[in-house]
Design a protein around this motif. Structure first.
Motif, PDB file in Angstrom:
ATOM      1  N   PHE A  50       0.839  -1.214   0.000  1.00  0.00           N
ATOM      2  CA  PHE A  50       0.000   0.000   0.000  1.00  0.00           C
ATOM      3  C   PHE A  50       0.866   1.253   0.000  1.00  0.00           C
ATOM      4  O   PHE A  50       0.566   2.228  -0.712  1.00  0.00           O
ATOM      5  N   CYS A  51       1.942   1.244   0.771  1.00  0.00           N
ATOM      6  CA  CYS A  51       2.833   2.422   0.840  1.00  0.00           C
ATOM      7  C   CYS A  51       3.443   2.711  -0.533  1.00  0.00           C
ATOM      8  O   CYS A  51       3.477   3.859  -0.984  1.00  0.00           O
ATOM      9  N   ILE A  52       3.913   1.657  -1.187  1.00  0.00           N
ATOM     10  CA  ILE A  52       4.504   1.831  -2.523  1.00  0.00           C
ATOM     11  C   ILE A  52       3.443   2.317  -3.499  1.00  0.00           C
ATOM     12  O   ILE A  52       3.685   3.236  -4.292  1.00  0.00           O
ATOM     13  N   LEU A  53       2.257   1.697  -3.449  1.00  0.00           N
ATOM     14  CA  LEU A  53       1.173   2.049  -4.359  1.00  0.00           C
ATOM     15  C   LEU A  53       0.712   3.492  -4.144  1.00  0.00           C
ATOM     16  O   LEU A  53       0.451   4.225  -5.107  1.00  0.00           O
ATOM     17  N   PHE A  54       0.638   3.904  -2.896  1.00  0.00           N
ATOM     18  CA  PHE A  54       0.203   5.263  -2.585  1.00  0.00           C
ATOM     19  C   PHE A  54       1.192   6.288  -3.146  1.00  0.00           C
ATOM     20  O   PHE A  54       0.796   7.276  -3.777  1.00  0.00           O
ATOM     21  N   CYS A  55       2.501   6.054  -2.901  1.00  0.00           N
ATOM     22  CA  CYS A  55       3.523   6.982  -3.422  1.00  0.00           C
ATOM     23  C   CYS A  55       3.479   7.025  -4.940  1.00  0.00           C
ATOM     24  O   CYS A  55       3.604   8.099  -5.546  1.00  0.00           O
ATOM     25  N   TYR A  56       3.293   5.872  -5.541  1.00  0.00           N
ATOM     26  CA  TYR A  56       3.219   5.801  -7.012  1.00  0.00           C
ATOM     27  C   TYR A  56       2.048   6.630  -7.534  1.00  0.00           C
ATOM     28  O   TYR A  56       2.205   7.411  -8.493  1.00  0.00           O
ATOM     29  N   ILE A  57       0.876   6.493  -6.911  1.00  0.00           N
ATOM     30  CA  ILE A  57      -0.312   7.230  -7.365  1.00  0.00           C
ATOM     31  C   ILE A  57      -0.118   8.738  -7.203  1.00  0.00           C
ATOM     32  O   ILE A  57      -0.501   9.526  -8.071  1.00  0.00           O
ATOM     33  N   VAL A  58       0.506   9.150  -6.099  1.00  0.00           N
ATOM     34  CA  VAL A  58       0.791  10.574  -5.889  1.00  0.00           C
ATOM     35  C   VAL A  58       1.700  11.098  -7.003  1.00  0.00           C
ATOM     36  O   VAL A  58       1.480  12.186  -7.548  1.00  0.00           O
ATOM     37  N   LEU A 114      -0.545  -7.680  -6.048  1.00  0.00           N
ATOM     38  CA  LEU A 114       0.223  -7.922  -4.827  1.00  0.00           C
ATOM     39  C   LEU A 114      -0.489  -7.353  -3.607  1.00  0.00           C
ATOM     40  O   LEU A 114      -0.277  -7.833  -2.483  1.00  0.00           O
ATOM     41  N   PHE A 115      -1.328  -6.354  -3.828  1.00  0.00           N
ATOM     42  CA  PHE A 115      -2.040  -5.708  -2.729  1.00  0.00           C
ATOM     43  C   PHE A 115      -3.256  -6.510  -2.283  1.00  0.00           C
ATOM     44  O   PHE A 115      -3.542  -6.613  -1.087  1.00  0.00           O
ATOM     45  N   SER A 116      -3.963  -7.081  -3.238  1.00  0.00           N
ATOM     46  CA  SER A 116      -5.184  -7.816  -2.897  1.00  0.00           C
ATOM     47  C   SER A 116      -5.381  -8.992  -3.845  1.00  0.00           C
ATOM     48  O   SER A 116      -5.145  -8.882  -5.047  1.00  0.00           O
ATOM     49  N   TYR A 117      -5.829 -10.106  -3.280  1.00  0.00           N
ATOM     50  CA  TYR A 117      -6.077 -11.301  -4.089  1.00  0.00           C
ATOM     51  C   TYR A 117      -7.134 -11.025  -5.155  1.00  0.00           C
ATOM     52  O   TYR A 117      -7.087 -11.597  -6.251  1.00  0.00           O
ATOM     53  N   ARG A 118      -8.081 -10.132  -4.851  1.00  0.00           N
ATOM     54  CA  ARG A 118      -9.151  -9.811  -5.807  1.00  0.00           C
ATOM     55  C   ARG A 118      -8.576  -9.331  -7.146  1.00  0.00           C
ATOM     56  O   ARG A 118      -9.108  -9.642  -8.200  1.00  0.00           O
ATOM     57  N   PHE A 119      -7.470  -8.588  -7.081  1.00  0.00           N
ATOM     58  CA  PHE A 119      -6.913  -8.002  -8.307  1.00  0.00           C
ATOM     59  C   PHE A 119      -6.080  -8.988  -9.118  1.00  0.00           C
ATOM     60  O   PHE A 119      -5.513  -8.617 -10.152  1.00  0.00           O
ATOM     61  N   LYS A 120      -6.013 -10.238  -8.648  1.00  0.00           N
ATOM     62  CA  LYS A 120      -5.418 -11.269  -9.502  1.00  0.00           C
ATOM     63  C   LYS A 120      -6.367 -11.655 -10.627  1.00  0.00           C
ATOM     64  O   LYS A 120      -5.947 -12.301 -11.594  1.00  0.00           O
ATOM     65  N   LYS A 121      -7.619 -11.266 -10.492  1.00  0.00           N
ATOM     66  CA  LYS A 121      -8.579 -11.395 -11.598  1.00  0.00           C
ATOM     67  C   LYS A 121      -8.346 -10.228 -12.547  1.00  0.00           C
ATOM     68  O   LYS A 121      -8.423  -9.074 -12.140  1.00  0.00           O
ATOM     69  N   PHE A 122      -8.070 -10.555 -13.805  1.00  0.00           N
ATOM     70  CA  PHE A 122      -7.639  -9.506 -14.740  1.00  0.00           C
ATOM     71  C   PHE A 122      -8.668  -8.406 -14.910  1.00  0.00           C
ATOM     72  O   PHE A 122      -8.329  -7.226 -15.085  1.00  0.00           O
ATOM     73  N   TYR A 123      -9.972  -8.775 -14.844  1.00  0.00           N
ATOM     74  CA  TYR A 123     -10.983  -7.755 -15.091  1.00  0.00           C
ATOM     75  C   TYR A 123     -11.043  -6.720 -13.986  1.00  0.00           C
ATOM     76  O   TYR A 123     -11.406  -5.561 -14.218  1.00  0.00           O
ATOM     77  N   TRP A 124     -10.670  -7.074 -12.753  1.00  0.00           N
ATOM     78  CA  TRP A 124     -10.639  -6.090 -11.676  1.00  0.00           C
ATOM     79  C   TRP A 124      -9.490  -5.093 -11.885  1.00  0.00           C
ATOM     80  O   TRP A 124      -9.675  -3.865 -11.790  1.00  0.00           O
ATOM     81  N   THR A 125      -8.314  -5.623 -12.162  1.00  0.00           N
ATOM     82  CA  THR A 125      -7.144  -4.753 -12.352  1.00  0.00           C
ATOM     83  C   THR A 125      -7.306  -3.851 -13.573  1.00  0.00           C
ATOM     84  O   THR A 125      -7.068  -2.641 -13.509  1.00  0.00           O
ATOM     85  N   LEU A 126      -7.723  -4.432 -14.682  1.00  0.00           N
ATOM     86  CA  LEU A 126      -7.829  -3.648 -15.915  1.00  0.00           C
ATOM     87  C   LEU A 126      -8.991  -2.661 -15.857  1.00  0.00           C
ATOM     88  O   LEU A 126      -8.916  -1.575 -16.443  1.00  0.00           O
ATOM     89  N   SER A 127     -10.058  -3.015 -15.157  1.00  0.00           N
ATOM     90  CA  SER A 127     -11.173  -2.074 -14.997  1.00  0.00           C
ATOM     91  C   SER A 127     -10.754  -0.885 -14.152  1.00  0.00           C
ATOM     92  O   SER A 127     -11.052   0.269 -14.478  1.00  0.00           O
TER      93      SER A 127
END
Length: 468
Positions: A50-58, A114-127
């Motif tokens: 989450f820390c890496i993802l947050f800095c990246y989004i900023v 890597l943040f959430s198992y849900r996003f291992k489903k391609f449609y969640w990540t790509l959406s």
């Protein structure tokens, strides 16, 4: 945007991201200690990601929105127009922007699974990737801090897809799953990356296999002419000479350009500051060791622009003739062509401290001389622009007729140069001239002098038929 500029932006907004994380961390741990103390170990990996993802989004939001001023007002809904523009110019800077737009979202697609198992489903990540880039484009449009471009959405989404496919390839590779479908999964996860690399290779291969380069004045998308009033005062002629010459231009090496700059500065009693050289796609900027001079050398043809930042007063003034301007140029060891015409530049009828030597398509002994040289002064700053080129004849090639060129305008196949909502185009004249393409060939083009919505603008149409 150059790579070092991207790195500097990342550093700037990384600090902001870390400050934001500290603030979130304080709130989180205060809340955590009170209510969720027994679950500390289970979430540590998520906290790191989450820390890496947050800095990246900023960093992404800062780079795409907050680094720009609010001067943009339009949307570009023409799919692949940025690719066509990069193809027409075929310079590193245009392709770099496309590549950076793709790479910018690779971490997004990589980190989410890597943040959430849900996003291992391609449609969640790509959406979510689509919603993020769409949100950025909409924000840019509303705040006028960028142009809403469908190509940016597409490139960002491709980046998210590549990031997702790479992280899933790694996770699948290290997993203990032993099924007959595992090798197939690995191949599928590699496909987006391999397809992108192959597309880039194929574009470059097609470009290198064609005889001539591309023209930056060619159209990037077909303009909708259904609401445009197109009129012409010109009688279109069918030129009897259906073949015109194409010329080629000598290209300097980087070493040649440096030697030219060193020689130029040496005659002025100084030298090149080798610690202060800026290299661009097709030109190199040199500074003198005393800091007084700068010279931009263009690799195609060896043209240059020169600036003296501490010139004596009135070296160039409003009351000079040809001979006195030539004498002023001689102080900088610059000599205009003997065949060049001479004129003083004016603005709103007022004479300026600016003079111009120009040659208009003068051909002799299979060599074509074309271009202009200007010298001007404002206070202590003196500028010399020497854009007179000498081209060698390469061969004769078939060209399209004036009527065929006019038909391209009727069909909207012209570069509108970011003109939007055109209401009327009046063609006042047409002539055949030349433009330098991306490979250094001087190609014939039709120049239509137009009045576009009461403003004088030219429209260029490439004249060469397709060369096989």
């Amino acid at each position: 945007m150059k790579l070092f500029q991207v790195i500097n932006l990342a550093r700037e907004y990384l600090v902001l991201g870390i400050i934001g994380l500290i603030f979130i961390g304080i709130i989180y741990f205060i809340f955590f200690r009170k209510f969720l103390k027994n679950h500390m170990q289970t979430n540590i990996k998520k906290v790191i990601v989450f820390c890496i993802l947050f800095c990246y989004i900023v960093i992404v939001i800062g780079a795409t929105i907050f680094t720009r001023s609010g001067v943009y007002e339009h949307a570009n809904l023409h799919l692949f127009s940025s690719y066509i523009e990069a193809w027409n110019n075929y310079s590193k800077s245009y392709w770099r922007n496309i590549i950076l737009n793709i790479l910018m979202f690779v971490p997004f697609g990589f980190l989410l699974p890597l943040f959430s198992y849900r996003f291992k489903k391609f449609y969640w990540t790509l959406s979510l990737g689509f919603l993020f880039t769409f949100g950025i484009e909409v924000t840019q449009y509303i705040t006028k801090r960028g142009i809403f471009e469908v190509d940016d959405i597409m490139n960002n989404w491709i980046g998210a897809l590549i990031g997702y496919s790479l992280v899933m390839f790694l996770l699948t590779s290290i997993s203990k799953e032993k099924t007959k479908f595992k090798p197939l999964k690995l191949i599928i996860y590699l496909l987006p990356t391999l397809a992108t690399i192959f597309a880039g290779y194929k574009i470059n291969d097609i470009y290198n296999s064609q005889r001539f380069g591309n023209l930056s004045s060619n159209y990037n998308y077909v303009y909708d002419m259904s609401k445009v009033s197109l009129n012409s005062k010109v009688e279109l002629k069918d030129d009897e000479d259906k073949e015109k010459k194409v010329y080629t231009l000598n290209r300097l090496s980087v070493e040649d350009a440096l030697n030219f700059a060193q020689d130029f500065f040496k005659k002025l009693g100084t030298s090149v500051d080798k610690s202060n050289i800026d290299t661009y796609d097709n030109q190199i900027l040199y500074s003198s060791s005393d800091g007084r001079y700068k010279i931009m050398v263009y690799l195609n043809g060896g043209a240059y622009s020169f600036t003296d930042f501490n010139c004596s007063d009135n070296v160039i003034n409003q009351n000079m003739d040809r001979e006195s301007v030539i004498a002023a140029l001689k102080k900088y060891n610059v000599k205009p062509c003997d065949i060049a015409e001479f004129e003083q530049e004016k603005e709103d009828g007022k004479k300026l401290s600016s003079y111009r030597f120009y040659v208009d398509l003068n051909e002799k002994n299979n060599k074509l001389t074309d271009g202009y040289l200007t010298i001007s002064q404002s206070n202590k700053i003196l500028n010399i622009y020497n854009y007179i080129y000498t081209y060698k004849s390469y061969g004769k090639y078939k060209i399209i007729s004036q009527e065929e060129a006019y038909d391209k305008i009727k069909a909207g196949q012209f570069n509108s140069y970011e003109l939007y909502n055109i209401k009327s185009i009046l063609i006042r004249s047409i002539k055949l001239c030349y433009q330098l393409d991306s490979k250094g060939y001087y190609q014939p083009v039709y120049r239509f002098e137009c009045t576009i919505d009461r403003e004088g603008r030219p429209i260029f149409i490439p004249a060469l038929e397709e060369v096989k």
